[in-house]
Design a protein around this motif. Structure first.
Motif, PDB file in Angstrom:
ATOM      1  N   ALA A  70       0.833  -1.194   0.000  1.00 12.66           N
ATOM      2  CA  ALA A  70       0.000   0.000   0.000  1.00 12.66           C
ATOM      3  C   ALA A  70       0.872   1.250   0.000  1.00 12.66           C
ATOM      4  N   PRO A  71       0.346   2.370  -0.475  1.00 10.75           N
ATOM      5  CA  PRO A  71       1.133   3.611  -0.471  1.00 10.75           C
ATOM      6  C   PRO A  71       1.404   4.103   0.959  1.00 10.75           C
ATOM      7  N   GLN A  72       2.500   4.839   1.117  1.00  7.66           N
ATOM      8  CA  GLN A  72       2.905   5.394   2.400  1.00  7.66           C
ATOM      9  C   GLN A  72       3.019   6.915   2.267  1.00  7.66           C
ATOM     10  N   CYS A  73       2.319   7.625   3.193  1.00  7.29           N
ATOM     11  CA  CYS A  73       2.346   9.082   3.179  1.00  7.29           C
ATOM     12  C   CYS A  73       3.255   9.605   4.287  1.00  7.29           C
ATOM     13  N   SER A  74       3.931  10.713   4.049  1.00  8.89           N
ATOM     14  CA  SER A  74       4.787  11.336   5.053  1.00  8.89           C
ATOM     15  C   SER A  74       4.840  12.831   4.798  1.00  8.89           C
ATOM     16  N   ALA A  75       5.197  13.566   5.876  1.00  9.98           N
ATOM     17  CA  ALA A  75       5.336  15.015   5.800  1.00  9.98           C
ATOM     18  C   ALA A  75       6.744  15.389   6.213  1.00  9.98           C
ATOM     19  N   GLY A  76       7.328  16.379   5.557  1.00  6.10           N
ATOM     20  CA  GLY A  76       8.681  16.802   5.870  1.00  6.10           C
ATOM     21  C   GLY A  76       8.848  18.287   5.634  1.00  6.10           C
ATOM     22  N   LEU A  77      10.059  18.751   5.940  1.00  2.34           N
ATOM     23  CA  LEU A  77      10.390  20.160   5.772  1.00  2.34           C
ATOM     24  C   LEU A  77      11.133  20.358   4.467  1.00  2.34           C
ATOM     25  N   SER A  78      10.812  21.453   3.808  1.00  2.00           N
ATOM     26  CA  SER A  78      11.553  21.797   2.609  1.00  2.00           C
ATOM     27  C   SER A  78      12.946  22.242   3.001  1.00  2.00           C
ATOM     28  N   ASN A 109       4.695   7.628  -1.232  1.00  2.00           N
ATOM     29  CA  ASN A 109       5.535   6.559  -1.772  1.00  2.00           C
ATOM     30  C   ASN A 109       4.686   5.329  -2.068  1.00  2.00           C
ATOM     31  N   TRP A 110       4.700   4.960  -3.383  1.00  2.00           N
ATOM     32  CA  TRP A 110       4.001   3.734  -3.798  1.00  2.00           C
ATOM     33  C   TRP A 110       4.844   3.093  -4.896  1.00  2.00           C
ATOM     34  N   ASP A 111       5.959   2.537  -4.478  1.00  2.00           N
ATOM     35  CA  ASP A 111       6.959   2.033  -5.412  1.00  2.00           C
ATOM     36  C   ASP A 111       6.811   0.522  -5.598  1.00  2.00           C
ATOM     37  N   GLY A 112       7.522   0.025  -6.617  1.00  3.30           N
ATOM     38  CA  GLY A 112       7.592  -1.413  -6.857  1.00  3.30           C
ATOM     39  C   GLY A 112       6.720  -1.898  -7.989  1.00  3.30           C
ATOM     40  N   GLY A 113       5.975  -1.040  -8.656  1.00  5.65           N
ATOM     41  CA  GLY A 113       5.120  -1.440  -9.784  1.00  5.65           C
ATOM     42  C   GLY A 113       5.581  -0.838 -11.096  1.00  5.65           C
ATOM     43  N   TYR A 114       4.930  -1.307 -12.160  1.00  8.60           N
ATOM     44  CA  TYR A 114       5.220  -0.754 -13.494  1.00  8.60           C
ATOM     45  C   TYR A 114       3.922  -0.712 -14.277  1.00  8.60           C
ATOM     46  N   PRO A 115       3.675   0.377 -14.950  1.00 12.77           N
ATOM     47  CA  PRO A 115       4.375   1.666 -14.887  1.00 12.77           C
ATOM     48  C   PRO A 115       4.090   2.381 -13.566  1.00 12.77           C
ATOM     49  N   ASP A 116       4.729   3.520 -13.376  1.00 12.27           N
ATOM     50  CA  ASP A 116       4.525   4.280 -12.134  1.00 12.27           C
ATOM     51  C   ASP A 116       3.073   4.723 -12.027  1.00 12.27           C
ATOM     52  N   PRO A 117       2.531   4.679 -10.791  1.00 12.40           N
ATOM     53  CA  PRO A 117       1.149   5.121 -10.620  1.00 12.40           C
ATOM     54  C   PRO A 117       1.053   6.643 -10.675  1.00 12.40           C
ATOM     55  N   THR A 118      -0.158   7.115 -10.785  1.00 19.20           N
ATOM     56  CA  THR A 118      -0.424   8.546 -10.693  1.00 19.20           C
ATOM     57  C   THR A 118      -0.972   8.859  -9.308  1.00 19.20           C
ATOM     58  N   LYS A 167      -5.612  17.295   7.838  1.00 15.15           N
ATOM     59  CA  LYS A 167      -5.300  16.012   7.210  1.00 15.15           C
ATOM     60  C   LYS A 167      -5.239  16.171   5.692  1.00 15.15           C
ATOM     61  N   PHE A 168      -4.283  15.408   5.098  1.00 10.80           N
ATOM     62  CA  PHE A 168      -4.140  15.379   3.652  1.00 10.80           C
ATOM     63  C   PHE A 168      -4.132  13.912   3.205  1.00 10.80           C
ATOM     64  N   LYS A 169      -4.863  13.676   2.089  1.00 10.45           N
ATOM     65  CA  LYS A 169      -5.031  12.302   1.590  1.00 10.45           C
ATOM     66  C   LYS A 169      -4.383  12.175   0.217  1.00 10.45           C
ATOM     67  N   CYS A 170      -3.633  11.078   0.052  1.00  7.88           N
ATOM     68  CA  CYS A 170      -3.011  10.757  -1.230  1.00  7.88           C
ATOM     69  C   CYS A 170      -3.712   9.530  -1.821  1.00  7.88           C
ATOM     70  N   VAL A 171      -4.190   9.662  -3.055  1.00 11.89           N
ATOM     71  CA  VAL A 171      -4.837   8.540  -3.759  1.00 11.89           C
ATOM     72  C   VAL A 171      -3.955   8.178  -4.951  1.00 11.89           C
ATOM     73  N   GLY A 188      -8.347   2.852  -6.643  1.00 13.41           N
ATOM     74  CA  GLY A 188      -7.031   3.321  -6.257  1.00 13.41           C
ATOM     75  C   GLY A 188      -6.696   2.959  -4.815  1.00 13.41           C
ATOM     76  N   ALA A 189      -5.450   3.171  -4.447  1.00  4.59           N
ATOM     77  CA  ALA A 189      -4.990   2.942  -3.080  1.00  4.59           C
ATOM     78  C   ALA A 189      -4.645   4.284  -2.463  1.00  4.59           C
ATOM     79  N   SER A 190      -4.885   4.421  -1.170  1.00  2.00           N
ATOM     80  CA  SER A 190      -4.733   5.744  -0.555  1.00  2.00           C
ATOM     81  C   SER A 190      -4.044   5.642   0.810  1.00  2.00           C
ATOM     82  N   CYS A 191      -3.571   6.791   1.269  1.00  2.00           N
ATOM     83  CA  CYS A 191      -3.015   6.946   2.610  1.00  2.00           C
ATOM     84  C   CYS A 191      -3.291   8.377   3.067  1.00  2.00           C
ATOM     85  N   VAL A 192      -3.243   8.592   4.392  1.00  2.00           N
ATOM     86  CA  VAL A 192      -3.578   9.890   4.965  1.00  2.00           C
ATOM     87  C   VAL A 192      -2.446  10.321   5.895  1.00  2.00           C
TER      88      VAL A 192
END
Length: 353
Positions: A39-47, A58-67, A97-101, A111-115
Motif C-alpha cells: 500500500a502507499p505510504q504518506c509522510s510530511a517533511g520540511l523543505s 511513496n508507492w513504489d515497486g510497480g510498473y508503470p509508475d502510478p499517478t 489532514k491530507f489524503k493521497c490517492v 485506487g490505493a490511498s493513505c492519509v
C-alpha cells in the motif's frame, strides 16, 4: 505464456537469405505491467530551502509508475497531483489532514490511498537545573507530537534579538531524533546563570520551553559535618543535663554500677529534732560509724510534730542490709568509701517540703 515481470525487455527477430546471404533484423520491446506490491505510504517533511511543508506519497515497486492525487480532508479539495507536493504555511493549520490517492493501470479501480495529519510540536523539559561553579551541566529538551519533525534550537534571553547558541568548546549541542541536549562546561555565575530556551519549529507552529539555570558555589562539606557533630554533642549535653536535674535516682543507680556496688546498698537516715545537736551531727565520720545499729534504728524516723519545724537528718551511704545485723563496726574498714550527708527537712502540718 505465464507472463512475469522478468520477461520484460527487448526481443529481436533476425532473418537471413540463404542465396545472397543478406540479413535483416527487427527489434520489439516487451513491456510487462504489474502493480506495486504494498500500500502507499504518506509522510510530511520540511523543505530544505524554505519553511514550506513537503508531502510525499511513496508507492513504489510497480510498473508503470502510478499517478497521484492529493486532497485536503475533510472536503476533498485538491491540493496537488504529484508524488511530492509542496504546501506553503498559509495552507496549513493544526491537525489538518491530507489524503493521497494512487492509481495504477492494473487497479484497484478505486485506487490505493493513505492519509497524513500534520501537527505543531509539544515540548517536555525540566524547568530548573543547578550547576556548581566550574562544573558541567546538561539541559535536555524532548519534542513530541510534531509532524513534520521540528527544527530545534537553543537560545538565551528572548528579550534580546533572537540568536541561537552556536556549538563551541563550552557549549556542546547533540540531537538524537526529536531529543536535543545542551551541555555547558565550566559553569560560571556571570556568564551562564539565567534562562535558556529550547525552541522547536515546524511549518505548522512554533513552541518554546524555558529552563532556569542556577549556578552555585560548591558546598563546604567539612564545615557542614563539623556543624552537625557540634549540634549532636550539644544535644547530648542538654539531654544529659535534664536527666541529671529531673532523675537523680537514675544517676544514683548509674554511679552504683560504675562503682561495682550491689543493689543492696542502702541509705540510713538519722533524724535529729533539736537544733543543739547540729554540732554533734557535724562530728567526725568515725564517731558516727562507731554508734550501734540499735541506737540508729531507734532514731529512725522520729514522728513529725503537728507544728512545723526543721529536722536535721544524718545519712550513712554504702551500707548493706545483710551486715546491719552485726552493727556498723564492720564498716570501719570502709571509711574511705562512706559518705556523710546532713539533710535539712522542713515539715509543715499536713505536708513535708
Amino acid at each position: 505464456m505465464l507472463m512475469s515481470k522478468n520477461l520484460q525487455g527487448n526481443y529481436t527477430c533476425s532473418a537471413t537469405n540463404v542465396l545472397s546471404r543478406r540479413q535483416r533484423k527487427v527489434t520489439t520491446e516487451l513491456l510487462v505491467y504489474w502493480p506495486p506490491p504494498s500500500a502507499p505510504q504518506c509522510s510530511a517533511g520540511l523543505s530544505p530551502e524554505s519553511a514550506n511543508l513537503e508531502l510525499t506519497c511513496n508507492w513504489d515497486g510497480g510498473y508503470p509508475d502510478p499517478t497521484f492525487l492529493w486532497t485536503e480532508e475533510p472536503g476533498g479539495v485538491v491540493v496537488g497531483n504529484s508524488k511530492l507536493q509542496t504546501l506553503s504555511p498559509s495552507q496549513l493549520s493544526e491537525g489538518k489532514k491530507f489524503k493521497c490517492v494512487g492509481s495504477h493501470i492494473l487497479g484497484p479501480e478505486s485506487g490505493a490511498s493513505c492519509v497524513v495529519q500534520i501537527s505543531s510540536p509539544l515540548l517536555a523539559s525540566r524547568p530548573m537545573k543547578t550547576c556548581l561553579v566550574g562544573g558541567d551541566v546538561t539541559l535536555t529538551c524532548q519534542v513530541e507530537g510534531a509532524n513534520p519533525p521540528a527544527r530545534i534550537q537553543w537560545l538565551r534571553n528572548l528579550t534580546q534579538p533572537e540568536t541561537a547558541i552556536q556549538p563551541s568548546s563550552r557549549y556542546v549541542i547533540t540531537q538524537q531524533g526529536q531529543s536535543s541536549s545542551l551541555t555547558i562546561h565550566n559553569c560560571s555565575q556571570d556568564q551562564d546563570g539565567g534562562f535558556y530556551f529550547c525552541r522547536a519549529e515546524n511549518p505548522v507552529g512554533v513552541r518554546a520551553a524555558d529552563i532556569w539555570l542556577s549556578v552555585k558555589e560548591p558546598l563546604n562539606v567539612g564545615g557542614i559535618v563539623g556543624t552537625v557533630v557540634s549540634l549532636l554533642l550539644l544535644g547530648l549535653a542538654i539531654v544529659s543535663g535534664l536527666m541529671l536535674y529531673y532523675s537523680p535516682a537514675f544517676c544514683w543507680k548509674a554511679g552504683s554500677t560504675l562503682r561495682g556496688q550491689d543493689m543492696g546498698d542502702v541509705m540510713v537516715l538519722v533524724d535529729s529534732e533539736e537544733e543543739e545537736e547540729e554540732e554533734e551531727n557535724k562530728g567526725a565520720l568515725a564517731e558516727v560509724v562507731g554508734q550501734e545499729t540499735r541506737e540508729t534504728e531507734e532514731e529512725l524516723p522520729k514522728e513529725i510534730g503537728k507544728h512545723g519545724h526543721i529536722h536535721r537528718v544524718t545519712a550513712l551511704v554504702n551500707g548493706n542490709l545483710d551486715r546491719m545485723g552485726n552493727g556498723l563496726q564492720e564498716f570501719q574498714g570502709k571509711l574511705p568509701f562512706l559518705l556523710y550527708l546532713q539533710i535539712c527537712v522542713v515539715s509543715l502540718p499536713g505536708r513535708c517540703l
